[in-house]
Scaffold this active site. Structure first.
Site, PDB file in Angstrom:
ATOM      1  N   ASP A  67     -43.021  36.034  44.326  1.00 43.07           N
ATOM      2  CA  ASP A  67     -41.791  36.405  45.016  1.00 43.07           C
ATOM      3  C   ASP A  67     -41.946  37.819  45.551  1.00 43.07           C
ATOM      4  O   ASP A  67     -43.026  38.191  46.003  1.00 43.07           O
ATOM      5  CB  ASP A  67     -40.600  36.287  44.047  1.00 43.07           C
ATOM      6  CG  ASP A  67     -39.304  35.961  44.769  1.00 43.07           C
ATOM      7  OD1 ASP A  67     -38.716  36.893  45.345  1.00 43.07           O
ATOM      8  OD2 ASP A  67     -38.896  34.788  44.776  1.00 43.07           O
ATOM      9  N   HIS A 100     -34.962  40.011  45.472  1.00 43.43           N
ATOM     10  CA  HIS A 100     -34.975  38.563  45.322  1.00 43.43           C
ATOM     11  C   HIS A 100     -35.745  38.145  44.070  1.00 43.43           C
ATOM     12  O   HIS A 100     -35.270  37.332  43.261  1.00 43.43           O
ATOM     13  CB  HIS A 100     -35.594  37.926  46.565  1.00 43.43           C
ATOM     14  CG  HIS A 100     -35.451  36.448  46.642  1.00 43.43           C
ATOM     15  ND1 HIS A 100     -36.410  35.587  46.183  1.00 43.43           N
ATOM     16  CD2 HIS A 100     -34.463  35.668  47.146  1.00 43.43           C
ATOM     17  CE1 HIS A 100     -36.027  34.338  46.387  1.00 43.43           C
ATOM     18  NE2 HIS A 100     -34.842  34.359  46.979  1.00 43.43           N
ATOM     19  N   VAL A 118     -27.730  39.680  30.133  1.00 43.34           N
ATOM     20  CA  VAL A 118     -27.689  38.228  30.263  1.00 43.34           C
ATOM     21  C   VAL A 118     -28.872  37.609  29.533  1.00 43.34           C
ATOM     22  O   VAL A 118     -29.739  38.314  29.017  1.00 43.34           O
ATOM     23  CB  VAL A 118     -27.716  37.812  31.751  1.00 43.34           C
ATOM     24  CG1 VAL A 118     -26.498  38.327  32.482  1.00 43.34           C
ATOM     25  CG2 VAL A 118     -29.006  38.299  32.435  1.00 43.34           C
ATOM     26  N   ASN A 192     -32.731  26.251  52.116  1.00 44.09           N
ATOM     27  CA  ASN A 192     -31.309  26.451  52.392  1.00 44.09           C
ATOM     28  C   ASN A 192     -30.972  26.297  53.872  1.00 44.09           C
ATOM     29  O   ASN A 192     -30.197  27.071  54.419  1.00 44.09           O
ATOM     30  CB  ASN A 192     -30.878  27.851  51.933  1.00 44.09           C
ATOM     31  CG  ASN A 192     -31.183  28.099  50.484  1.00 44.09           C
ATOM     32  OD1 ASN A 192     -30.947  27.248  49.640  1.00 44.09           O
ATOM     33  ND2 ASN A 192     -31.723  29.274  50.185  1.00 44.09           N
ATOM     34  N   SER A 253     -32.813  29.074  45.699  1.00 45.99           N
ATOM     35  CA  SER A 253     -33.655  30.047  44.993  1.00 45.99           C
ATOM     36  C   SER A 253     -33.170  30.267  43.570  1.00 45.99           C
ATOM     37  O   SER A 253     -33.951  30.575  42.669  1.00 45.99           O
ATOM     38  CB  SER A 253     -33.652  31.384  45.741  1.00 45.99           C
ATOM     39  OG  SER A 253     -34.358  31.289  46.948  1.00 45.99           O
TER      40      SER A 253
END
Length: 855
Positions: A67, A100, A118, A192, A253
Site C-alpha cells: 500500500d 491509506h 482500536v 470502487n 479498501s
C-alpha cells in the site's frame, strides 16, 4: 484509466510469511479492552469479537501490506510492524506519506487488548509494509506485480489487495499465478467504480472482496459481477490514521483487510490449509445475503470470522445440487470444489454467460484415472456437449449468452474423488470481423449508424470507413459497457494519394466516464475510424459505436445580410436560417396594414444562448423599437420574443448570434392581429360592440398586451372601477375621492383601485366581509354582479312568488335583484338556468353596464 492506480481504487496486498519458533496467541476470554472498540461496529458485524475467544492473533506468519506504507509512530501499530520495503523510492523507509496504508493496516492488525485506541481483526501479528503507492496514492500496475513477487521471494503465503486497476496486466497475472503455485493466499478489494470487479480481484484464484453498509446492503460504489466472492463492512470503518489518531474509512479498501485477518486466523487454527482450502472455508462460512448460495452482488455473502475459525473444513459445501432444478452457482472466472462418490454421483451447476463466447475449464482431480468424470454442458438452442476430464485437463466449451447448465458425473468404476474446476471466459469475435486493418475496414452507410464491437484478442483493432458526400458535421461516440475497457479512438481522412491524414488520438475518457466522443466538421471524402484498447488488452466486454452525420443546412433566405436584402416575412409564415459565423446577420421585413398587435416568436433555436433580435421601423433604422439578447432562452421557454402594438407601416427584423451554428436551422414567425378598439382578442366576440363603446368612453380598459380578456373573471376591484366610471359617464355624482372612515386590512391606500372601491362601498354598492376585509381581488359571481348593479341603480326590490330560473329559488339571497334585472332585459340566463354561482366575466359585466346605464 491507464496503468496508474489511485488510492480511491487501491488494492491492499497483505502478504503472510512463515516465521519459525513463534506460536499463535490464543485468547483467554476473547474480550478486548481497547477504548474505541465501541466505534468498531464492523467487528461485531463480521463476528470477529466472537471468534476472539478461540483465536485472536497469529504471530507465526508475517503479513505484508502492499500500500502506501504504514505509520511507524502510531501507538496502536508500531508493536505489530516489521521494517518495511519501499518500492516507490528504494532505499528509503516504508513510512506512510498518504494515510491509506495506515488505515488498512489498522483494520487488519491494530494492536488489540492493549488499552489503546482500536483493535484489528488480529490483535497480535507481524505486519510487513511494502510501499507501492506514492504520497498521492498512485502506483503503476507493474509495480504492484513487483510487490507481489518481492513478497513471494520472502516466502509469502497470503496476499491481500486493497488497490485495484481496471486494466488487465500480464505482469500482474504472472505474479498472481506464481502466488498460487507458491501456496500464497491472495485477497483483493473488488474496487470502487460501481462497475465490474477490478483486477487483480477478478482473477479466479484471488479472493474478491466487496463492501456493504452496517445494514448489510452493498455500497453503491462497490464493484460487483461474476468474479465477486465475499463481502465485508466498508462504510465508516473506524481505524488508525496518520499522526497517531483514529477515524472512519470507507470503500472496498476497508473490507479487504477484514477478510485478510480472517484468513490469518484460519491459518492460525489450521496451519496446513492450502490457499484453496482457506478460500473455500471463507466462502462456506459466509452468511448469504439476499437468498441462498452465491450471487453477483454479494458473492457467497458476508464474512463471518467466528464460523470461519470454528467450522470444520468441507470438501463440498454446495448442498443437494444433484438435479437441474437445484443446480448451484458456478460463476465465470472462478473456482468450485466438490466431491463425487458412491453416495454422490451427480453434481449440477449453473453458469450465467454474459456474451457469446467460450469457457475454458481446467480440472484438478484427486483420482489418477485419465477420465474420472464427464461433464455435459447444456446451452439454449444448442445440442448438449459432453466432455471428459482427468487431472490437469483443460476443455474449451462454446457458450451462448444466457444460462448454461453443467451436469458432472463420476465415471463408472472410479472411486470417490475431489475435483476442482477453474473457469475462464473469453468473448467471441464481433460480427464486424475481420476488420483489423485499413484494408479490411468495415464500411458504415447512412447518416445514423450504430454497431457493436469488442476486443477478443490482445492487440485487436477495429477499423471502419465512412464516406462523406457533402460538407457537414460528423459525430462519433464509442461507449464501452464496462470500465475495464479503455477506448482509444483515431479518426483520419484519406487523401487523394490514398495516404491517410490522422487527427491526434482521441483519449479523453475517464474512470468515471470511459466514453469517447468526437464531434468534428468534415468535408467530402473517405474517413477512417480506428478503435482500440489503450493497453491492447483482450477484454470480455462490448463497445457501441454510434456515428451520426449532419450536413450543413442551407439558409434558404441568403443573401439577407442587410436591410436592403431583407427577406419578406408574411404574417404567420415560418422562416428559417442559420449563422455559420458570428458576424452573419439575417434581415427580414414585413408590412402592417392596420393597427395590429405583432407577436414575434422563435419556435426553435439550435443553441442555448447568444442569439439577438432587434425590431426596426423603416422610419428609423438607427434605433431599435425593441430588442433582446435572450432569443434562445425565450424560445426554450415557449414564450414570445417580442410582442407590441404597431401602427401601419414597414418593419424590419435583424437576427444574429454570438454562437455560430450551421447544422440546424432556427425557426422564426411573425403573427399580426388587427386591433379593434385597441384590442386583439374581441374581433369576433359576441360582446364586441359594447366593449368598443365603453372602451371609447374610458369606462373600461384592457391590458398592456393589447388584450381585453373578455372571458376572464371580474374581480371586485375591477367591477367597482367599471361601475364608478359608468355612473360618472351617465351624469351621476359619485364624488372624486373616498374620504370614508371605514378601513379594510386588505385594501391599503396603495391599492390601484382603493379610491373606486371606497366610493362603491360608500354608495352601498359593495359590502365588506368580517374581520374588516374587502377582498378586492376576489372574483365576483353572477349573483353578486346582479346585486351590485341593482344597488347602484337603487332599484326597488321585492320578493316574488315564482322564479324565472330553476337554479334561483325565490329564497335565494339575490333572487329579487336577478328578477329585477331580468325583467328589464339587462341580464339573460342560460335557458332555464341562471348559474348564480358562476363567475361573472368581463364581457358579461360590460354588456350589463352598457344596458343599465344606456351607454
Amino acid at each position: 484509466m491507464r496503468k496508474t492506480i489511485q488510492v480511491i481504487f487501491a488494492i491492499v496486498l497483505v502478504i503472510t510469511m512463515t516465521v519459525t519458533n513463534v506460536q499463535p496467541i490464543f485468547a483467554a476470554s476473547g474480550k478486548a479492552n481497547d477504548p474505541y472498540l465501541g466505534n468498531q461496529i464492523h467487528l461485531s458485524q463480521i463476528n470477529a469479537d466472537k471468534a476472539w475467544s478461540v483465536v485472536n492473533s497469529n504471530e507465526s506468519i508475517v503479513i505484508a501490506v502492499l500500500d502506501s506504507g504504514a505509520d511507524y509512530n502510531h501507538p496502536d501499530l508500531k508493536d505489530n510492524l516489521l521494517p518495511g520495503i519501499n518500492l516507490v523510492t528504494p532505499g528509503r523507509s516504508a513510512q506512510d506519506d498518504n494515510g491509506h496504508g495506515t488505515a488498512v493496516t489498522g483494520i487488519l492488525a491494530a494492536k488489540g487488548n492493549n488499552g489503546i485506541g482500536v483493535a484489528g481483526v488480529l490483535w497480535n501479528a507481524r505486519i510487513l509494509p511494502i510501499k507501492v503507492l506514492d504520497k498521492k496514492g498512485v502506483a503503476d500496475v507493474d509495480l504492484i506485480a513487483k510487490g507481489i513477487n518481492t513478497a513471494l521471494d520472502q516466502g509469502a503465503k497470503i496476499i491481500v489487495m486493497s488497490v485495484s486497476s481496471m486494466s488487465y496486466s500480464r505482469a500482474l497475472v504472472a505474479a498472481v499465478n506464481r502466488a498460487e503455485k507458491n501456496g500464497a493466499i491472495i485477497v483483493a478489494a473488488s474496487g470502487n467504480e460501481a462497475d465490474r470487479v477490478a483486477f487483480p480481484a477478478a482473477y479466479p484464484t484471488v479472493i474478491a472482496v466487496g463492501a456493504v453498509r452496517n445494514n448489510n446492503q452493498p455500497l453503491h460504489e462497490s464493484n460487483t459481477g461474476p468474479e465477486l466472492n465475499i463481502v465485508a463492512p466498508g462504510f465508516n470503518v473506524y481505524t488508525t490514521k496518520l499522526g497517531g489518531v483514529y477515524g472512519p474509512f470507507s470503500g472496498t479498501s476497508a473490507a479487504a483487510p477484514q477478510v485478510a485477518g480472517a484468513a490469518a486466523l484460519i491459518l492460525a487454527r489450521n496451519p496446513k490449509m492450502t490457499p484453496l482450502d482457506v478460500r473455500m472455508q471463507l466462502y462456506q462460512t459466509a452468511t448469504a445475503i439476499g437468498g441462498t448460495g452465491w450471487n453477483r452482488t454479494t458473492g457467497y455473502g458476508l464474512l463471518d470470522v467466528n464460523k470461519a475459525v470454528r467450522t470444520p473444513m468441507s470438501l463440498d459445501f454446495y448442498g443437494a445440487n444433484d438435479s437441474k432444478s437445484t443446480a448451484a452457482a458456478f460463476p465465470i472466472e472462478s473456482q468450485i470444489r466438490a466431491t463425487l462418490g458412491p453416495n454422490n454421483t451427480v453434481d449440477w451447476f449453473r453458469m450465467d454467460i454474459p456474451y457469446d463466447g467460450k469457457v475454458n475449464f481446467t480440472s484438478s482431480i484427486t483420482s489418477s484415472v485419465s477420465s474420472a468424470m464427464a461433464a455435459t454442458f447444456y446451452t439454449d438452442n444448442r445440442q448438449p456437449v459432453t466432455e471428459y476430464f482427468g487431472n490437469g485437463d483443460t476443455v474449451t466449451v462454446p457458450a451462448k449468452a444466457g444460462r448454461m447448465y453443467i451436469k458432472i458425473v463420476r465415471t463408472a468404476g472410479v472411486n470417490a474423488f475431489t475435483y476442482v474446476l477453474t473457469s475462464r471466459f473469453s468473448i467471441n469475435p464481433d460480427r464486424n470481423e475481420p476488420n483489423d486493418t485499413e484494408a479490411t475496414a468495415r464500411p458504415l452507410v447512412g447518416n445514423q449508424i450504430s454497431v457493436i464491437g469488442n476486443f477478443h484478442y490482445e492487440g485487436d483493432q477495429d477499423w471502419f470507413s465512412y464516406y462523406v458526400r457533402e460538407y457537414g458535421q460528423m459525430d462519433v461516440t464509442v461507449t464501452p459497457d464496462n470500465k475495464r475497457m479503455d477506448i482509444l479512438l483515431a479518426i483520419g481522412k484519406q487523401s487523394q494519394g490514398k495516404n491517410t491524414v490522422w487527427d491526434p488520438p482521441y483519449d479523453n475518457g475517464t474512470r468515471d466516464d470511459p466514453t469517447e466522443h468526437v464531434r468534428k466538421d468534415v468535408s467530402p471524402g473517405k474517413y477512417l475510424i480506428r478503435i482500440s484498447e489503450y493497453e491492447q488488452n483482450a477484454v470480455n466486454g462490448e463497445y457501441r459505436l454510434d456515428l451520426g452525420f449532419t450536413p450543413i443546412k442551407k439558409d434558404p433566405n441568403e443573401p439577407n445580410d442587410t436591410y436592403l436584402q431583407a427577406s419578406p416575412l408574411a404574417g404567420g409564415t415560418l422562416m428559417t436560417g442559420n449563422f455559420p459565423t458570428a458576424t452573419d446577420s439575417d434581415w427580414f421585413q414585413f408590412r402592417v396594414n392596420a393597427e395590429s398587435y405583432v407577436s414575434i416568436r422563435a419556435p426553435f433555436v439550435p443553441v442555448s444562448s447568444g442569439v439577438r433580435l432587434a425590431l426596426y421601423s423603416e422610419k428609423n433604422l438607427d434605433y431599435a423599437m425593441a430588442s433582446t439578447n435572450e432569443v434562445a432562452e425565450l424560445s426554450d421557454q415557449g414564450r414570445e420574443i417580442v410582442g407590441l402594438r404597431l401602427q401601419p407601416g414597414k418593419y424590419y427584423i435583424r437576427l444574429n448570434s454570438g454562437t455560430p451554428f450551421q447544422y440546424d436551422l432556427y425557426r422564426l414567425t411573425v403573427n399580426q392581429q388587427v386591433l379593434v378598439a385597441g384590442y386583439r382578442d374581441i374581433s369576433d366576440h359576441w360582446a364586441r360592440p359594447e366593449i368598443v363603446k365603453l372602451s371609447g368612453r374610458g369606462i373600461v380598459k384592457g391590458f398592456d398586451d393589447a388584450t381585453f380578456k373578455p372571458n376572464q373573471a371580474v374581480t371586485r376591484a375591477q367591477f367597482a372601477t367599471m361601475l364608478i366610471q359608468a355612473m360618472r359617464a351617465s351624469g351621476q355624482s359619485v364624488g372624486s375621492t373616498y374620504r370614508g372612515n371605514a378601513a379594510f386590512s386588505d385594501m391599503p391606500k396603495s391599492h390601484w383601485a382603493y379610491n373606486n372601491l371606497g366610493l362603491a362601498y360608500q354608495q352601498g354598492i359593495l359590502k365588506g366581509y368580517p374581520n374588516n376585509r374587502m377582498r378586492p381581488d376576489q372574483a365576483i359571481s353572477r349573483a353578486e354582479m346582479a346585486a351590485m348593479i341593482a344597488r347602484a341603480q337603487k332599484l326597488v326590490l321585492y320578493s316574488r312568488s315564482t322564479s324565472s330560473y330553476r337554479d334561483v329559488p325565490t329564497s335565494h339571497w339575490a333572487s329579487s335583484a336577478i328578477e329585477a334585472l331580468t325583467a328589464r332585459k339587462w341580464v339573460n340566463g342560460y335557458g332555464s338556468t341562471f348559474k348564480p354561482q358562476g363567475i361573472a366575466t368581463r364581457a358579461e359585466v360590460v354588456v350589463l353596464i352598457s344596458k343599465a346605464y344606456k351607454l
